[in-house]
Design a protein around this motif. Structure first.
Motif, short mmCIF file in Angstrom:
data_model
loop_
_atom_site.label_atom_id
_atom_site.label_comp_id
_atom_site.label_asym_id
_atom_site.label_seq_id
_atom_site.Cartn_x
_atom_site.Cartn_y
_atom_site.Cartn_z
N SER A 47 57.47 26.56 45.26
CA SER A 47 56.55 26.12 47.04
C SER A 47 56.05 25.22 46.64
O SER A 47 55.87 24.37 47.48
CB SER A 47 56.48 27.10 47.19
N GLY A 48 54.86 25.93 46.21
CA GLY A 48 53.09 25.07 46.15
C GLY A 48 52.12 25.78 45.58
O GLY A 48 52.52 26.30 45.04
N GLU A 49 50.86 24.45 45.81
CA GLU A 49 50.05 25.31 45.12
C GLU A 49 48.43 25.51 46.36
O GLU A 49 48.89 24.59 47.31
CB GLU A 49 49.31 24.66 43.94
N LEU A 50 48.60 26.40 45.65
CA LEU A 50 46.91 27.00 46.85
C LEU A 50 45.56 26.24 46.35
O LEU A 50 45.21 26.99 45.49
CB LEU A 50 46.66 28.16 48.14
N VAL A 51 45.33 25.04 46.85
CA VAL A 51 43.73 24.62 45.99
C VAL A 51 42.38 24.66 46.85
O VAL A 51 42.20 24.41 47.76
CB VAL A 51 44.15 23.20 46.10
N GLY A 52 42.20 24.85 46.26
CA GLY A 52 40.50 25.63 46.94
C GLY A 52 39.23 25.95 46.35
O GLY A 52 37.90 26.02 46.45
N HIS A 53 39.88 26.98 45.81
CA HIS A 53 38.30 28.00 44.70
C HIS A 53 38.02 27.05 43.83
O HIS A 53 38.61 26.59 43.42
CB HIS A 53 38.82 29.60 43.97
N LYS A 54 36.69 27.55 43.61
CA LYS A 54 36.00 26.56 42.37
C LYS A 54 35.72 27.54 41.32
O LYS A 54 35.54 27.04 39.74
CB LYS A 54 34.29 26.65 42.78
N GLU A 55 36.01 28.97 41.12
CA GLU A 55 36.38 29.67 39.92
C GLU A 55 37.47 30.39 39.56
O GLU A 55 38.19 30.28 40.69
CB GLU A 55 35.02 30.36 39.86
N THR A 56 38.00 31.06 38.33
CA THR A 56 39.26 31.68 38.43
C THR A 56 39.13 32.83 39.81
O THR A 56 38.76 33.65 40.16
CB THR A 56 39.47 32.88 37.13
N VAL A 57 40.53 32.51 40.52
CA VAL A 57 40.79 33.47 41.25
C VAL A 57 41.92 35.66 40.79
O VAL A 57 42.21 35.10 39.53
CB VAL A 57 43.22 33.49 41.65
N SER A 58 40.82 36.23 41.31
CA SER A 58 40.50 37.43 40.76
C SER A 58 41.24 38.25 41.63
O SER A 58 41.43 39.89 41.11
CB SER A 58 39.51 37.99 40.62
N GLY A 59 41.34 37.97 42.78
CA GLY A 59 42.33 39.15 43.85
C GLY A 59 42.78 38.01 44.52
O GLY A 59 42.90 36.97 45.47
N PHE A 60 44.91 38.46 44.59
CA PHE A 60 45.45 37.94 45.76
C PHE A 60 46.51 39.11 46.74
O PHE A 60 46.70 39.86 45.67
CB PHE A 60 46.52 36.51 45.07
N SER A 61 46.52 38.27 47.97
CA SER A 61 47.18 40.09 48.89
C SER A 61 47.79 39.20 50.50
O SER A 61 47.18 38.30 51.08
CB SER A 61 46.49 40.64 49.02
N PHE A 62 48.91 39.07 49.94
CA PHE A 62 50.17 39.24 51.37
C PHE A 62 49.53 39.85 52.68
O PHE A 62 48.90 41.34 52.02
CB PHE A 62 51.52 38.93 51.04
N CYS A 63 50.11 39.07 53.94
CA CYS A 63 50.03 40.27 55.33
C CYS A 63 51.29 40.21 55.01
O CYS A 63 52.32 39.63 55.26
CB CYS A 63 49.75 39.53 56.00
N HIS A 64 51.52 41.62 55.35
CA HIS A 64 52.91 42.69 55.21
C HIS A 64 52.84 42.37 56.88
O HIS A 64 53.43 43.94 56.55
CB HIS A 64 53.14 43.67 53.68
N HIS A 65 52.77 42.22 57.57
CA HIS A 65 53.03 42.04 58.82
C HIS A 65 53.79 41.35 59.46
O HIS A 65 53.94 39.83 59.03
CB HIS A 65 51.77 42.04 59.64
N ALA A 66 54.99 41.98 60.37
CA ALA A 66 56.23 40.40 61.34
C ALA A 66 55.14 39.65 62.15
O ALA A 66 54.33 39.96 62.99
CB ALA A 66 57.13 41.23 61.80
N GLY A 67 55.46 38.38 61.53
CA GLY A 67 55.03 36.94 62.74
C GLY A 67 53.98 36.77 61.70
O GLY A 67 52.92 35.70 61.58
N GLY A 77 35.77 34.21 41.48
CA GLY A 77 35.07 34.28 40.89
C GLY A 77 33.47 33.94 41.15
O GLY A 77 32.59 34.62 40.36
N ASP A 78 33.78 33.54 41.97
CA ASP A 78 31.94 32.19 42.73
C ASP A 78 31.92 32.82 43.83
O ASP A 78 31.03 32.75 44.81
CB ASP A 78 32.73 31.17 43.00
N GLY A 79 32.83 34.49 44.28
CA GLY A 79 32.33 34.75 45.58
C GLY A 79 33.04 34.52 46.63
O GLY A 79 32.71 35.40 48.08
N SER A 80 33.63 34.03 46.44
CA SER A 80 34.31 33.03 47.95
C SER A 80 35.38 34.49 48.32
O SER A 80 36.51 34.48 47.15
CB SER A 80 34.83 32.00 48.25
N VAL A 81 35.93 34.39 49.53
CA VAL A 81 37.28 35.01 50.06
C VAL A 81 37.94 34.02 50.82
O VAL A 81 36.94 33.78 52.01
CB VAL A 81 37.22 36.14 51.48
N ILE A 82 39.05 33.69 50.51
CA ILE A 82 39.49 32.08 51.45
C ILE A 82 41.33 33.03 52.30
O ILE A 82 41.80 33.75 51.48
CB ILE A 82 39.52 31.21 50.32
#
Length: 1434
Positions: A47-67, A77-82
């Motif tokens: 499908s593709g890639e999501l590029v934006g973090h500066k350090e290692t991605v440590s967590g990921f989650s989808f939204c499991h709601h309709a729509g 690891g840089d303390g950011s949440v995107i």
């Protein structure tokens, strides 16, 4: 369908992958989120890639709601949440709520707007997506490992910590802790909520739960009643626990099974790499999935009884399971109601499982490093080999119909990055590889055998492999014995080796020797960087580091031509294939280098009609321009004529029509530089590329929307920034760092093409410096792609600041070479004139002066010396004296160079090493000067070593001695000087004094012993004054012959042991010397007395050690009998003993023992001598004595009592009772007897006043004594007296006359009067010193304690008081010494008690009462005594 192998999912993250409700799989890979669409039981699409973090991605989650299922969130690891939109692959919101690395993130399954994240410091943050608000909590000061939002209650969140704690918090109540779940002993790796909102499903079989070990109930903060649901947790402690969130306690514990694979075993003790992931499938409330030790996955049936509660995934066939630990699991329900489980593992595979059959549906291989090489097999169609930086080779059958990702991994024998690959042209399955550590080997991919490794290693990274015909010396010999193909390898050191594939154990040959011999080359060849054999094997092209390309004819490797078009390192060479319809295309050679241009050369005429001498080509056949940075790889299309694909560090792949010099299409699907490329052998529209983004991608030419490489705004901005600072170009010199090199991570300290070869061989052109898309592997690629170029420029500036050119030794000559062009040309004319005037009158020396002084470098020696003199003057003015030294050294004036360095204090080891060349005397002077310099620098050891080099041992020793380096000085003396050297004793003595002063007594004693001062050694050890030190000191003195000191130290040690009641130790110390027999007897008496008192329970003393003969035994008529028996049996002392153990000798020796004079004011330390016992507080039969005796007095009593017993026993007649033949001994015994009677007197008084006999209220002993002494009521209280008739008529059972000694009464009265006068004198002196006069009130107060008939009528002066003091002292001196020496109880007090007893009972005779009255009238002068005695004296 577009295929690719993505980067591996990140390791050691609790929730780094997830599947959306639409079937989109996403996982964090490095700093990028990879997405895969359309998950099914048989396929997976990129499908593709999501590029934006500066350090290692440590967590990921989808939204499991309709729509809203296209929305997702990630933490890094840089303390950011995107927050992301997975459809557009763009970020919708970027937050930085954490100060520490984010460890977990989860989108609530209940609230579509709630996202919870946590970091390593324990901070939990709730994000509200619709409003953008956030709130943070700090429930526990622990490291968070995982968290999970409840699927049933929106405000409940479970948090797992590193130490094994699980906390349930309520985010609606500011993070209030609902329960703390304790039970795990190690890290919590995963949490999973039950899919049903009840706690009934697991209680179907309650007998199953009774057998499980439940942890004790937790100390939950709240106890509110709630419905609750089950929570599963996986921990590093190898257990899965099921928790009741309503009760806050564990209900089930599942221990991981030890599964043994075929041909391997499992070590259950090794759990360092265990990661226990758990997942609760959505439609299976009684089934739980967990990972196991070595990558296995099991399905737990929570209602099944017995030990076997689990079923193994993939048990139907071998190899379905993961081979290493599993990190993440997530599930998705398909439209046909089937449920699939996706797992990610350390084995770099993503697997899909059918939860109904527990079988593996498909496997997606992933890559854990840069893709350095990819190549299709020329024999096996569609067989693609990949060389990856994770130390593995992948072989991918791209034509497989059943499994589109049919790959095999090869890792045996590979311990470094795989940087080069080459298939054998004819032999199917034979794949050669080269690694980053210089290794070359061959794999047979169709067997399970380990690879063959060449015994010849390269010193640096192997980056090109090629199969070609053998050349000498390998081509010599019979046809049947020589190989048809040789393997050629080119590495970072610039050497090409020829390997025999049949004998890799043999030594490989360097083809440079053949090239030199064939072409008669004497100079050094340029380092080689690449080679390519023409498909027919007749010609080989070799690229060099200087940008040249040499074409040789096989097998002799005769040089045909040299292509001088590129000016930078050649990175790649490729010949056109031979099956083209146009014969002229067969001779096309494409080359790519670091100057971003691709040149194509037509060598048909040179190959078909070679010239006698090599031809130099300076113009290409075709020039392909468009890339913006260095070319890293290329490949000719096997399906087209003259079509070439190239890959570059700009992150794109470009397809060219070489004949037309036109760009066909441009592929931009990678993120980061590309490193390798190859054309599909079966599909003319498909190209495969690999790069530094850890991916291999398949793409079609016909679907590309771009034609040329990008030249957008970001590149133009970077060009302008580069033009502003032209100094950056200076960094392109050898040793400087270029922008691409900065952005290229190093491998084993090297950089280069493909990001991993030698940096010294890569220099970039201005076009490459202006490249806005030259990227690094992770963070910087994202920064540059978003247009933030300032970071790159700042790094280049910092690097240019660090690279500073060293100062020139010849600055004058250097500066003269930087003048104007006209002046430099004139220098050439002048130099030519000087050089060609050797035979004429003009001398070079006279010519090379003044403004031409710098030409001395190109003239004769005299001119050079004149230039040196001018350079020296300049260095002196600038203060560069070290340069002056080296100039003089170069000119041969070694002594002058040393003199300059000595005067400036800049001598060095190098100058000292060459000083002997100037002569012995100069060398010695230089060494002495260097020693002084080193001493100023406090390098004394080095200075002493240099003194030894000129045989000045005594001076070296004195140097070390003067700076208190005694240990080194002593070692030097013992190693180099005679053993009887006097300086050695002096060193030992000096060192001993210093050690003794610093408190290192043992070391000081060793020094004294080495110096022959054994007496001082023993004294030093005894200074510590503890038992072990004294014992050691005594032994040392005895060994060294110091008998007197040994005896003294033994006595001190025995005394301390006796005080501690260590009787065995005391006897051992004294027994080491025969002269201490009498002291052993003394200690024996003391031990017996102590045992006797303990036996009578009069004291409560505990002994450390004792002898058997001192324990309570048979009855003796007296203590003397017991002592006599022990002496005779244990020590051999009796009447018949001969000298020196005879009785007279021992008695005489005993009399000589010094003893302290007993006194009430005697310090305790003086009383504690020899075997004096430590006297604790006495308690007689549980009753407190009426007054607390002075501790010093009691010590004196027991010491002298023991001494008198000893002397009595030593008498010749051994009397059965104490018959005192000495006045002093009699006085001591009377004193002891008086105190005993004093105790008995009060004991009788307490018996009379005891309520048990009188039957009336009792007064305490202290109250009774106060009434007796201080003059209480003369009438007895009701019920106290008279006592019973028996007690009244009972006589006292002791001689009270001892308590009525008139001598002691007089002594005590005089001492009381002296004390009173001393108090009055002290008060007068104090008032006089403060300047005050005694007023009448103070006078009256001064006599308050004196009875009225004793008060003077007028004020007494200081003189009168002094006179009285003298009189009292005179009276005191007239008394016998025994009266003053041995204390007695207060006689006035004893008289009052006797009179009270006589008044209320018949216990005291009339004569004794009369004696008591007489003593009170005569010596009871004080007011308090007169008041108490009034009722008895009237």
């Amino acid at each position: 369908m577009k295929r690719s192998l993505p980067a591996s999912p990140n390791w050691y993250c609790s929730r780094c992958s997830d599947v959306s409700d639409r079937g989109v799989l996403a996982f964090g890979a490095r700093s990028i989120v990879k997405t895969r669409a359309q998950i099914s039981a048989c396929a997976l699409v990129l499908s593709g890639e999501l590029v934006g973090h500066k350090e290692t991605v440590s967590g990921f989650s989808f939204c499991h709601h309709a729509g809203q299922s296209h929305m997702c969130v990630s933490g890094s690891g840089d303390g950011s949440v995107i927050f992301w939109d997975s459809d557009s692959r763009l970020s919708t919101r970027e937050l930085s709520p954490h100060q520490s690395p984010v460890s977990a993130v989860h989108w609530s399954p209940v609230d579509r707007n709630l996202v919870v994240s946590a970091d390593e410091k324990g901070v939990v943050v709730c994000h509200w997506y619709h409003t953008g608000d956030s709130v943070s909590f700090f429930p526990e000061p622990r490291t968070v490992f995982c968290l999970s939002c409840s699927p049933h209650t929106w405000n409940h969140v479970a948090v797992g910590y590193k130490d094994g704690m699980i906390v349930l918090i309520d985010v609606s109540r500011k993070g209030e802790v609902l329960h703390r779940l304790r039970g795990h002993d190690d890290e919590i790796h995963s949490l999973a909520w039950a899919p049903t909102a009840s706690e009934e499903s697991l209680y179907v079989r309650p007998e199953e739960l009774t057998g499980t070990s439940e942890p004790p109930p937790t100390n939950g903060v709240t106890d509110r009643e709630e419905k609750g649901c089950f929570l599963a947790s996986g921990s590093k402690d190898q257990t899965v626990r099921i928790w009741s969130t309503a009760k806050g306690k564990g209900v089930m514990t599942l221990k991981l099974p030890y599964l043994k694979r075929r041909g391997s075993g499992v070590d259950p003790a090794v759990k360092e790499r265990l990661w226990l992931s758990v997942h609760w499938p959505k439609g299976r409330p009684t089934q739980l999935v967990s990972s196991c030790f070595s990558g296995e996955m099991v399905m737990w049936d929570l209602t099944r009884s017995g030990k076997q509660k689990w079923s193994l995934f993939g048990s139907s066939s071998e190899g379905q399971n993961h081979s290493r630990i599993v990190f993440n699991m997530s599930s998705v329900c398909l439209q046909d109601d089937s449920e699939l489980l996706i797992s990610t593992s350390m084995d770099r595979e993503v697997k899909c499982w059918d939860l109904a059959s527990l079988e593996c549906c498909w496997t997606l291989p992933t890559l854990g490093g840069f893709v350095y090489a990819l190549t299709f097999s020329p024999v096996g169609a569609g067989c693609l080999a990949l060389g990856v930086g994770d130390s593995m080779i992948r072989v991918w059958n791209t034509l497989s119909i059943q499994n589109q990702y049919d790959t095999r991994s090869f890792w045996q024998g590979i311990k470094s990055k795989v940087t080069a690959l080459a298939w054998h042209p004819k032999k199917e399955g034979s794949l050669s590889f080269g690694t980053d550590d210089g290794k070359v080997g061959i794999y047979d991919v169709f067997s399970n055998k380990p690879p063959q490794i060449s015994s010849s290693y390269h010193r640096k990274t192997v980056y090109t492999l090629a199969w070609g015909p053998p050349v000498p010396p390998m081509s010599f010999g019979a046809v049947e014995s020589k190989p048809s193909y040789s393997l050629y390898s080119c590495a970072g050191e610039g050497v090409i080796l020829q390997h025999d594939p049949c004998k890799l154990s043999g030594e490989a040959s360097d083809i440079d020797k053949l090239i030199r011999d064939t072409n008669s080359i004497k100079h050094k060849l340029s380092p080689h960087t690449d080679l390519s054999w023409k498909p027919n094997g007749k010609v080989v092209a070799i690229g060099n580091e200087d940008g040249s390309i040499d074409v040789y004819q096989a097998p002799s490797l005769k040089l045909l031509c040299s292509i001088q078009q590129h000016h930078k390192i050649i990175n790649t060479l490729r010949w056109h294939h031979d099956h083209s319809s146009q014969p002229e295309l067969h001779y096309l050679l494409a080359s790519g280098s670091s100057n971003a241009k691709v040149y194509v050369h037509n060598l048909r005429s040179i190959i078909e009609s070679p010239a006698d001498s090599p031809v130099v080509l300076t113009e290409p056949y075709r020039r392909l321009c468009g890339h913006t940075t260095k070319i890293t790889g290329m490949a000719w299309s096997p399906h087209h004529d003259g079509r070439l694909v190239t890959v570059c560090y700009d992150g794109t792949a470009q397809v060219w029509d070489v004949q037309q010099e036109a760009a066909v299409c441009n592929y931009r699907g990678h993120v980061g530089p590309l490193l390798c490329v190859d054309w599909s052998p079966v599909d003319p529209d498909v190209v495969w590329t690999g790069g530094r983004d850890f991916t291999v991608q398949e793409w079609r030419l016909s679907k590309q929307e771009f034609t040329k490489p990008p030249k957008g705004k970001k590149m133009l901005e970077l060009v302008e920034k580069m033009k502003v600072n032209p100094k950056k170009k200076k960094n392109k010199k050898a040793g400087g760092a270029t922008p691409a090199e900065i952005l290229t991570p190093s491998v084993n300290g090297e950089r280069g093409r493909g990001g991993e070869t030698a940096a010294a061989r890569e220099e970039l052109s201005e076009d490459e410096e202006a490249d806005g898309s030259s990227t690094s592997s992770s963070v910087k690629s994202t920064v540059l792609l978003t247009g933030k170029c300032a970071l790159l420029c700042s790094e280049l500036h910092l690097l240019s600041m660090k690279k500073r050119k060293p100062r020139s030794m010849l600055p004058l000559s250097t500066s003269m070479d930087h003048r104007s062009k006209e002046e430099l040309l004139q220098d050439c004319i002048t130099l030519a004139t000087v050089t060609n005037s050797q035979g004429e009158c003009a001398s070079p020396v006279t010519v090379c002066v003044g403004e031409h002084i710098h030409l001395g470098l190109f003239s004769d020696r005299q001119a050079l010396y004149r230039m040196f003199e001018a350079e020296e003057e300049g260095h002196v003015e600038a203060g560069h004296y070290d340069s002056v030294t080296y100039l003089r050294l170069w000119s041969g004036d070694l002594e002058g160079a040393l003199r300059v360095a000595t005067e400036r204090g800049e001598l060095s080891d190098h100058l000292l090493s060459i000083a002997p060349m100037a002569g012995y005397a100069v060398w010695c002077r230089t060494v002495e000067a260097y020693v002084k310099q080193l001493c100023l620098q406090e390098q004394y050891l080095k200075a002493a070593s240099h003194l030894l080099s000129i045989n000045k041992v005594y001076e070296a020793v004195q140097l070390l001695h003067s700076h208190k380096m005694y240990r080194e000085a002593i070692a030097l003396v013992k190693a180099r000087l005679p053993a009887d050297e006097p300086v050695l004793k002096e060193l030992y003595s000096s060192w001993a004094v210093v050690l003794e002063k610093d408190g290192h007594l043992s070391s000081a004693a060793k020094c004294y012993l080495a110096a022959g001062a054994s007496f001082d050694a023993a004294k030093v050890i005894a200074k510590k004054n503890d038992v072990s030190s004294l014992r050691t000191a005594a032994s040392l003195a005895r060994i060294c012959g110091e008998a007197g000191l040994a005896q003294s130290l033994s006595l001190r040690c025995a005394k301390d042991l006796a005080v501690a009641q260590d009787w065995v130790g005391a006897q051992e110390v004294l027994g080491s010397q025969d002269s201490l027999l009498v002291h052993r007897l003394h200690v024996c008496v003391t031990e017996l007395l102590t045992a006797m008192l303990a036996e009578a329970k009069l004291v409560n003393w505990s002994s450390v050690s004792g002898h058997p003969w001192a324990s309570p035994g048979g009855r003796h008529s007296s203590i003397q009998d017991r002592i006599r028996e022990v002496w005779q049996e244990e020590f051999g002392v009796s009447e018949s003993s001969a000298a020196p153990g005879s009785i007279p000798a021992l008695l005489q020796e005993l009399k000589a023992v010094e003893s302290p004079q007993p006194s009430t004011h005697l310090p305790l330390k003086q009383v504690l001598r020899l075997d004096v016992l430590d006297v604790p507080r006495f308690t007689f039969r549980g009753l407190a004595v009426s007054r607390i005796f002075s501790c010093a007095i009691l010590h004196a009593f027991f010491f002298f009592t023991g001494l008198m017993f000893l002397r009595s026993v030593c008498s010749r007649k051994y009397p059965k009772i104490l018959r005192h033949t000495e006045e002093q001994a009699k006085a001591a015994a009377n004193s002891l007897q008086a105190f005993v009677h004093y105790y008995l007197l009060y004991e009788r008084w307490w018996e009379l006043s005891s309520p048990s006999k009188a039957g009336a209220p009792s007064n305490s002993a202290d109250e009774v004594k106060d009434k007796v002494v201080n003059g209480g009521s003369s009438e007895p209280e009701v019920g106290v007296c008279p006592a019973t008739q028996t007690c009244v008529n009972e006589k006292i059972n002791f001689d009270a006359s001892v308590l009525l000694s008139e001598d002691h009464a007089a002594c005590q009265a005089i001492r009381r009067s002296v004390a009173e006068i001393q108090e009055r004198l002290a008060a007068m002196v104090a008032q006089h010193s403060s300047g005050q006069q005694l007023d009448p009130d103070m006078k009256q107060a001064d006599h308050v304690s004196v009875p009225s008939h004793h008060r003077p009528d007028e004020q007494e002066s200081l003189m009168s008081l002094s006179t009285k003091m003298s009189e009292y002292h005179k009276k005191l001196a007239e008394l016998p010494d025994t009266v003053k020496m041995y204390p007695h109880p207060d006689l006035t007090e004893c008289c009052l008690v006797l009179l009270y007893l006589g008044k209320w009972s018949n216990a005291v005779s009339d004569s004794q009462q009369q004696d008591a009255r007489d003593l009170l009238r005569k010596y009871g002068a004080s007011y308090s005594i007169q008041n108490a005695a009034r009722q008895f004296l009237t």
